[in-house]
Design a protein around this motif. Structure first.
Motif, PDB file in Angstrom:
ATOM      1  N   TYR B  22       0.843  -1.195   0.000  1.00  0.00           N
ATOM      2  CA  TYR B  22       0.000   0.000   0.000  1.00  0.00           C
ATOM      3  C   TYR B  22       0.876   1.241   0.000  1.00  0.00           C
ATOM      4  CZ  TYR B  22      -2.405   3.996   1.856  1.00  0.00           C
ATOM      5  OH  TYR B  22      -2.849   5.272   2.013  1.00  0.00           O
ATOM      6  N   TRP B  23       1.937   1.206   0.798  1.00  0.00           N
ATOM      7  CA  TRP B  23       2.783   2.387   0.910  1.00  0.00           C
ATOM      8  C   TRP B  23       3.419   2.743  -0.442  1.00  0.00           C
ATOM      9  CZ3 TRP B  23       2.367   5.782   4.461  1.00  0.00           C
ATOM     10  CH2 TRP B  23       3.327   6.798   4.561  1.00  0.00           C
ATOM     11  N   MET B  24       3.823   1.691  -1.170  1.00  0.00           N
ATOM     12  CA  MET B  24       4.402   1.959  -2.482  1.00  0.00           C
ATOM     13  C   MET B  24       3.328   2.526  -3.416  1.00  0.00           C
ATOM     14  SD  MET B  24       6.827  -0.420  -4.820  1.00  0.00           S
ATOM     15  CE  MET B  24       5.587  -1.541  -5.427  1.00  0.00           C
ATOM     16  N   ALA B  25       2.110   1.968  -3.346  1.00  0.00           N
ATOM     17  CA  ALA B  25       1.025   2.483  -4.184  1.00  0.00           C
ATOM     18  C   ALA B  25       0.744   3.939  -3.833  1.00  0.00           C
ATOM     19  CB  ALA B  25      -0.224   1.629  -3.990  1.00  0.00           C
ATOM     20  N   ASN B  26       0.787   4.253  -2.541  1.00  0.00           N
ATOM     21  CA  ASN B  26       0.601   5.621  -2.062  1.00  0.00           C
ATOM     22  C   ASN B  26       1.636   6.561  -2.701  1.00  0.00           C
ATOM     23  OD1 ASN B  26       0.409   7.951  -0.557  1.00  0.00           O
ATOM     24  ND2 ASN B  26       1.076   7.034   1.365  1.00  0.00           N
ATOM     25  N   MET B  27       2.902   6.137  -2.660  1.00  0.00           N
ATOM     26  CA  MET B  27       3.979   6.940  -3.254  1.00  0.00           C
ATOM     27  C   MET B  27       3.752   7.155  -4.747  1.00  0.00           C
ATOM     28  SD  MET B  27       6.621   7.464  -1.105  1.00  0.00           S
ATOM     29  CE  MET B  27       5.835   7.687   0.453  1.00  0.00           C
ATOM     30  N   SER B  28       3.257   6.086  -5.403  1.00  0.00           N
ATOM     31  CA  SER B  28       3.154   6.138  -6.863  1.00  0.00           C
ATOM     32  C   SER B  28       2.122   7.156  -7.322  1.00  0.00           C
ATOM     33  CB  SER B  28       2.808   4.760  -7.408  1.00  0.00           C
ATOM     34  OG  SER B  28       1.454   4.469  -7.146  1.00  0.00           O
ATOM     35  N   LEU B  29       1.212   7.564  -6.426  1.00  0.00           N
ATOM     36  CA  LEU B  29       0.162   8.509  -6.816  1.00  0.00           C
ATOM     37  C   LEU B  29       0.522   9.950  -6.467  1.00  0.00           C
ATOM     38  CD1 LEU B  29      -2.960   6.417  -5.747  1.00  0.00           C
ATOM     39  CD2 LEU B  29      -2.179   6.882  -8.070  1.00  0.00           C
ATOM     40  N   ARG B  30       1.773  10.165  -6.065  1.00  0.00           N
ATOM     41  CA  ARG B  30       2.192  11.521  -5.685  1.00  0.00           C
ATOM     42  C   ARG B  30       3.414  11.941  -6.489  1.00  0.00           C
ATOM     43  NH1 ARG B  30       2.993  10.565   0.573  1.00  0.00           N
ATOM     44  NH2 ARG B  30       3.733  12.707   0.475  1.00  0.00           N
ATOM     45  N   THR B  31       3.625  13.247  -6.595  1.00  0.00           N
ATOM     46  CA  THR B  31       4.819  13.727  -7.292  1.00  0.00           C
ATOM     47  C   THR B  31       6.007  13.641  -6.355  1.00  0.00           C
ATOM     48  OG1 THR B  31       4.495  15.988  -6.554  1.00  0.00           O
ATOM     49  CG2 THR B  31       3.438  15.360  -8.628  1.00  0.00           C
ATOM     50  N   ASN B  32       7.193  13.645  -6.948  1.00  0.00           N
ATOM     51  CA  ASN B  32       8.396  13.486  -6.143  1.00  0.00           C
ATOM     52  C   ASN B  32       8.544  14.623  -5.125  1.00  0.00           C
ATOM     53  OD1 ASN B  32      10.532  11.706  -5.672  1.00  0.00           O
ATOM     54  ND2 ASN B  32      11.972  13.149  -6.591  1.00  0.00           N
ATOM     55  N   HIS B  38       6.304  16.414   2.190  1.00  0.00           N
ATOM     56  CA  HIS B  38       5.350  16.147   3.259  1.00  0.00           C
ATOM     57  C   HIS B  38       5.248  14.659   3.534  1.00  0.00           C
ATOM     58  CE1 HIS B  38       3.896  20.228   2.374  1.00  0.00           C
ATOM     59  NE2 HIS B  38       4.056  19.854   1.115  1.00  0.00           N
ATOM     60  N   PHE B  39       4.981  14.339   4.800  1.00  0.00           N
ATOM     61  CA  PHE B  39       4.740  12.945   5.164  1.00  0.00           C
ATOM     62  C   PHE B  39       3.238  12.727   5.250  1.00  0.00           C
ATOM     63  CE2 PHE B  39       4.315   9.336   7.958  1.00  0.00           C
ATOM     64  CZ  PHE B  39       5.291   8.488   7.466  1.00  0.00           C
ATOM     65  N   ARG B  40       2.686  11.914   4.343  1.00  0.00           N
ATOM     66  CA  ARG B  40       1.242  11.723   4.341  1.00  0.00           C
ATOM     67  C   ARG B  40       0.903  10.239   4.312  1.00  0.00           C
ATOM     68  NH1 ARG B  40       0.838  16.277   0.374  1.00  0.00           N
ATOM     69  NH2 ARG B  40       0.260  18.048   1.671  1.00  0.00           N
ATOM     70  N   PRO B  46      -4.145  13.016  -5.375  1.00  0.00           N
ATOM     71  CA  PRO B  46      -3.641  11.913  -6.186  1.00  0.00           C
ATOM     72  C   PRO B  46      -3.446  12.326  -7.643  1.00  0.00           C
ATOM     73  CG  PRO B  46      -5.832  11.427  -5.294  1.00  0.00           C
ATOM     74  CD  PRO B  46      -5.434  12.738  -4.754  1.00  0.00           C
ATOM     75  N   THR B  47      -2.316  11.928  -8.180  1.00  0.00           N
ATOM     76  CA  THR B  47      -2.033  12.264  -9.569  1.00  0.00           C
ATOM     77  C   THR B  47      -1.559  11.020 -10.301  1.00  0.00           C
ATOM     78  OG1 THR B  47      -0.404  13.328 -10.957  1.00  0.00           O
ATOM     79  CG2 THR B  47       0.167  13.107  -8.646  1.00  0.00           C
ATOM     80  N   LEU B  48      -1.906  10.956 -11.576  1.00  0.00           N
ATOM     81  CA  LEU B  48      -1.490   9.795 -12.361  1.00  0.00           C
ATOM     82  C   LEU B  48      -0.270  10.123 -13.217  1.00  0.00           C
ATOM     83  CD1 LEU B  48      -4.936   8.299 -13.423  1.00  0.00           C
ATOM     84  CD2 LEU B  48      -3.318   7.375 -11.776  1.00  0.00           C
ATOM     85  N   THR B  49       0.403  11.257 -12.935  1.00  0.00           N
ATOM     86  CA  THR B  49       1.543  11.683 -13.756  1.00  0.00           C
ATOM     87  C   THR B  49       2.582  10.583 -13.903  1.00  0.00           C
ATOM     88  OG1 THR B  49       1.412  13.449 -12.127  1.00  0.00           O
ATOM     89  CG2 THR B  49       2.654  13.898 -14.159  1.00  0.00           C
ATOM     90  N   ASN B  50       2.927   9.934 -12.780  1.00  0.00           N
ATOM     91  CA  ASN B  50       3.967   8.911 -12.836  1.00  0.00           C
ATOM     92  C   ASN B  50       3.589   7.789 -13.787  1.00  0.00           C
ATOM     93  OD1 ASN B  50       5.552  10.202 -10.870  1.00  0.00           O
ATOM     94  ND2 ASN B  50       4.221   9.381  -9.263  1.00  0.00           N
ATOM     95  N   TYR B  51       2.316   7.360 -13.684  1.00  0.00           N
ATOM     96  CA  TYR B  51       1.870   6.280 -14.565  1.00  0.00           C
ATOM     97  C   TYR B  51       1.866   6.742 -16.017  1.00  0.00           C
ATOM     98  CZ  TYR B  51       0.585   3.659 -10.435  1.00  0.00           C
ATOM     99  OH  TYR B  51       0.635   2.982  -9.258  1.00  0.00           O
ATOM    100  N   MET B  52       1.453   8.010 -16.247  1.00  0.00           N
ATOM    101  CA  MET B  52       1.440   8.523 -17.614  1.00  0.00           C
ATOM    102  C   MET B  52       2.850   8.511 -18.194  1.00  0.00           C
ATOM    103  SD  MET B  52      -1.572   8.940 -18.336  1.00  0.00           S
ATOM    104  CE  MET B  52      -1.405   9.752 -19.935  1.00  0.00           C
ATOM    105  N   THR B  53       3.834   8.923 -17.381  1.00  0.00           N
ATOM    106  CA  THR B  53       5.218   8.931 -17.851  1.00  0.00           C
ATOM    107  C   THR B  53       5.625   7.538 -18.325  1.00  0.00           C
ATOM    108  OG1 THR B  53       5.628  10.504 -16.091  1.00  0.00           O
ATOM    109  CG2 THR B  53       7.566   9.595 -17.203  1.00  0.00           C
ATOM    110  N   ILE B  54       5.295   6.538 -17.500  1.00  0.00           N
ATOM    111  CA  ILE B  54       5.720   5.180 -17.833  1.00  0.00           C
ATOM    112  C   ILE B  54       4.996   4.670 -19.073  1.00  0.00           C
ATOM    113  CG2 ILE B  54       5.621   2.793 -17.038  1.00  0.00           C
ATOM    114  CD1 ILE B  54       6.123   3.903 -14.214  1.00  0.00           C
ATOM    115  N   ASP B 232      13.787   9.353  -8.451  1.00  0.00           N
ATOM    116  CA  ASP B 232      12.424   9.866  -8.474  1.00  0.00           C
ATOM    117  C   ASP B 232      11.545   8.812  -7.820  1.00  0.00           C
ATOM    118  OD1 ASP B 232       9.845  10.603  -9.006  1.00  0.00           O
ATOM    119  OD2 ASP B 232      10.320  11.416 -10.981  1.00  0.00           O
ATOM    120  N   TRP B 233      11.267   9.002  -6.511  1.00  0.00           N
ATOM    121  CA  TRP B 233      10.558   7.964  -5.745  1.00  0.00           C
ATOM    122  C   TRP B 233       9.177   7.670  -6.320  1.00  0.00           C
ATOM    123  CZ3 TRP B 233      13.480   5.169  -2.826  1.00  0.00           C
ATOM    124  CH2 TRP B 233      14.618   5.734  -2.228  1.00  0.00           C
TER     125      TRP B 233
END
Lengths: 287, 267, 93
Positions: B22-32, B38-40, B46-54, B232-233
């Motif tokens: 879950y934590w990794m999924a959480n990271m994947s929906l945020r910008t670097n 922030h620690f959330r 939530p943003t899909l930018t990372n997925y769009m890049t890939i 880029d986490w």
């Protein structure tokens, strides 16, 4: 099992022989050749006999890596086997809970090994990871990249996360194979829950548990990718296990001769372990 | 009451399995920047930018296609050679059968690091470096023994009378094998394919050694791109999540046979 | 087919592998003329002739390693000891 003799058998196994021999025998022969020579470059090599073996066997850093390997394998076995059995016993036997539990349990097994490393790398970092931040909040100065003990704990927790499911699923399969009649007989005798476990379930689980034990022993003995990603063998050499050390030697320093000698010793140890596993399994078949 | 405690323990363990994912999924929906700033506990925006890049950058998504390609090739190859061999091991007694089986098993157990040294040269000699077939063939080293092992377990639980009846009915061997025997063990074939998929999908050391550009697996693309981009986490997490998805889908289809397959059809 | 120079063959290793191949062929021929039976000797499990050969060879390999790691003497002595070990495992195992 009453198997018959048939000339067809050899033709049926021939394709397997060819495919596996290509990837197994040629490299193995090459490793043996390398292990007795000093190799400077293409075509430049000198026969040195058993010199590399002598050197490798007396290498104190290798002894240390071997010691760490034993420690690591022993630790994870002591955690994963009992925990796996406990999980197998706690798993539901009917209803939608079964599928649900099975799928979640199997999930870690399907994560690429370097991604397992990445998951825990992120999770354990004090600045962005939940686990690391939680430990910091509790007042610990946890840091897996700097502190050897923390690196060890993180690796152990990661391996438990990754592989206990295998033991649990094997145990689950073993428990399902116990006939209902065995339980009923125990109930009639008024056996306690513990007595049922001790005298009905545990003996039946012996077979699968031995497979689980040896599989985990051998797989943990060749562990490479996860620590490579998580700690890179550090801090210092604190989490450098045999495979890390070997890869460093072969690829990093290009010491082909010593690396090959090391590979062969490593392979012999695995071969002996594997023989024990195999003898056990086939002994069960013949009975 | 006892039953309750066991369920609580099990649920706690399942949570332990899921939280890091879950934590990794959480990271994947945020910008670097958001991740480092922030620690959330959950993504606020939530943003899909990372997925769009890939999914739009060929150097990323070709990694997935490469991994898929060699995993499928490997499963087909492993099943193709393992099916007849497993039949031979389960039905016939022949000279050196146990030793052969043992030798196969040792290859499943051997540390890949041992073979790493000459592997590159061997595959270069045959001009196979950086092709999907090279990785598929290399993964056969541990998947073929595994496939033979699992299939043999499933085949041995099919009664021999089936073979004898078919023989009396005048079926020739190839036709018997394909039309009668295979359907009989289809769940075994499915489970075996699953395990070939699993071990080929998760392996990185050999796959990375044998590929450079054209057939590079996603797992290797991840390590490379990350070091170049200065960690880029968010992107790393998104790539990680995407490598888990195929596995999760496949598990769902074989969930009922998983346990039996894991015990190599022997429990 | 390109060249296999990278395999770095030497006379001793070639002789070693030919020896192993010869042993396997010899065992096959032996089996043809006088088939082996499971036998229970000093080893904890019942073994066939092939099993004993494998156990003997594996034990010899470890004997060599121990010799190289623990003693300064020539490995040729270890070779002689291994031959003795192999024969006794084949006979009494």
């Amino acid at each position: 099992m009453n198997r018959t003799e048939h000339p067809r058998a050899w033709w049926l196994v021939l394709p397997v022989l060819l495919v596996v021999a290509f990837s197994a025998l040629i490299p193995l022969m090459t490793v043996v050749n390398y292990s007795v020579q000093d190799i400077f470059g293409p075509g430049q090599r000198v026969f040195v006999g058993s010199e590399w073996f002598r050197e490798i066997l007396r290498d104190s850093r290798l002894h240390a890596a071997f010691g760490r390997q034993l420690m690591f394998s022993a630790s994870i076995l002591m955690i994963e086997i009992p925990l796996g059995v406990a999980l197998a016993l706690a798993m539901p036997t009917r209803g939608i809970g079964v599928s649900f539990t099975l799928v979640i349990l199997a999930l870690p097994l399907l994560v690429p090994w370097n991604v397992v490393g990445t998951i825990w790398q992120i999770f354990g970092r004090a600045d962005i990871g939940l686990g690391g931040a939680l430990l910091r909040a509790l007042g610990s100065d946890y840091n897996y990249a700097q502190n050897a003990a923390d690196a060890w704990v993180t690796l152990l927790v990661m391996d438990v996360w990754h592989w206990t499911s295998l033991v649990a699923l094997l145990g689950y399969a073993g428990l399902r194979a116990i006939p209902e009649a065995c339980y009923q007989a125990a109930h009639i005798d008024g056996a306690s829950r513990f007595a049922i476990f001790r005298h009905v379930e545990l003996p039946k689980l012996r077979g699968v548990l031995t497979i689980a034990l040896l599989l985990r022993l051998m797989d943990s003995f060749v562990i490479y990718t996860e620590p490579f990603v998580l700690t890179g063998g550090g801090p210092g050499n604190a989490t450098t296990f045999l495979s890390q050390y070997l890869t460093k030697m072969a690829v990093g320093q290009f010491d082909l001769g010593p690396a090959a000698a090391f590979s062969l010793i490593y392979f012999l140890v695995i071969l002996a372990l594997c023989f024990v596993l195999f003898s056990f399994m086939t002994a069960g078949d013949e009975r | 009451m006892k039953f309750r405690w066991r369920s609580v323990g099990l649920a706690a363990y399942l949570a332990f399995l899921l939280i890091p994912i879950y934590w990794m999924a959480n990271m994947s929906l945020r910008t670097n920047a958001d991740i480092l700033g922030h620690f959330r506990l959950w993504p606020q925006a939530p943003t899909l930018t990372n997925y769009m890049t890939i999914l739009t950058d060929p150097s990323w998504y070709s990694g997935y296609l490469n991994s898929m390609a060699y995993v499928v090739l490997n499963a087909l190859l492993a099943l193709g050679v393992a099916l007849p061999a497993a039949y031979a091991f389960s039905r016939y007694r022949f000279l050196g059968d146990r030793h052969l089986f043992f030798w196969l098993l040792t290859n499943r157990m051997a540390p890949p690091a041992v073979f790493l040294l000459p592997f590159f040269q061997l595959y270069s000699t045959f001009g196979l470096i950086d092709t999907h077939i090279a990785v598929a063939l290399a993964h056969c080293l541990f998947n073929v023994p595994l496939a033979v092992w699992i299939l043999e377990g499933f085949m041995s639980s099919v009664p021999r009378e089936l073979d004898e009846m078919a023989h009396l009915d005048g079926y020739r061997f190839p036709r018997f094998f394909l039309t009668i025997f295979l359907p009989e063990i289809r769940s075994g074939v499915g489970v075996t394919a699953f395990f070939c998929f699993m071990f080929s999908w998760v392996e990185l050391l050999l796959a990375r050694t044998l590929t450079t550009v054209e057939a590079k697996p996603i797992a290797a693309v991840m390590t490379r791109t990350v070091s170049a981009a200065g960690l880029d986490w968010g992107l790393l997490s998104a790539a990680g999540v995407l490598t888990i998805v195929p596995g999760a889908l496949v598990i769902w289809f074989v969930r009922h046979h998983l346990a039996k397959g894991l015990s190599m059809g022997r429990a | 087919m390109s060249d296999f120079e990278w395999m770095a063959w030497t006379a001793p290793t070639a002789a070693f592998f030919l020896g192993i191949a010869g042993l396997l062929i010899g065992m096959t021929v032996w089996q043809r003329f006088s088939p082996t039976r499971l036998q229970r000797g000093l080893l904890p499990i019942a073994t066939t002739r092939g099993d004993r050969l494998f156990i003997g060879l594996l034990a010899s390999a470890f004997l060599h390693l121990a010799w190289l790691g623990l003693t300064p003497w020539s490995p040729l002595i270890a070779l002689g000891l291994s031959a003795l070990l192999l024969v006794s495992v084949m006979r009494f195992g």
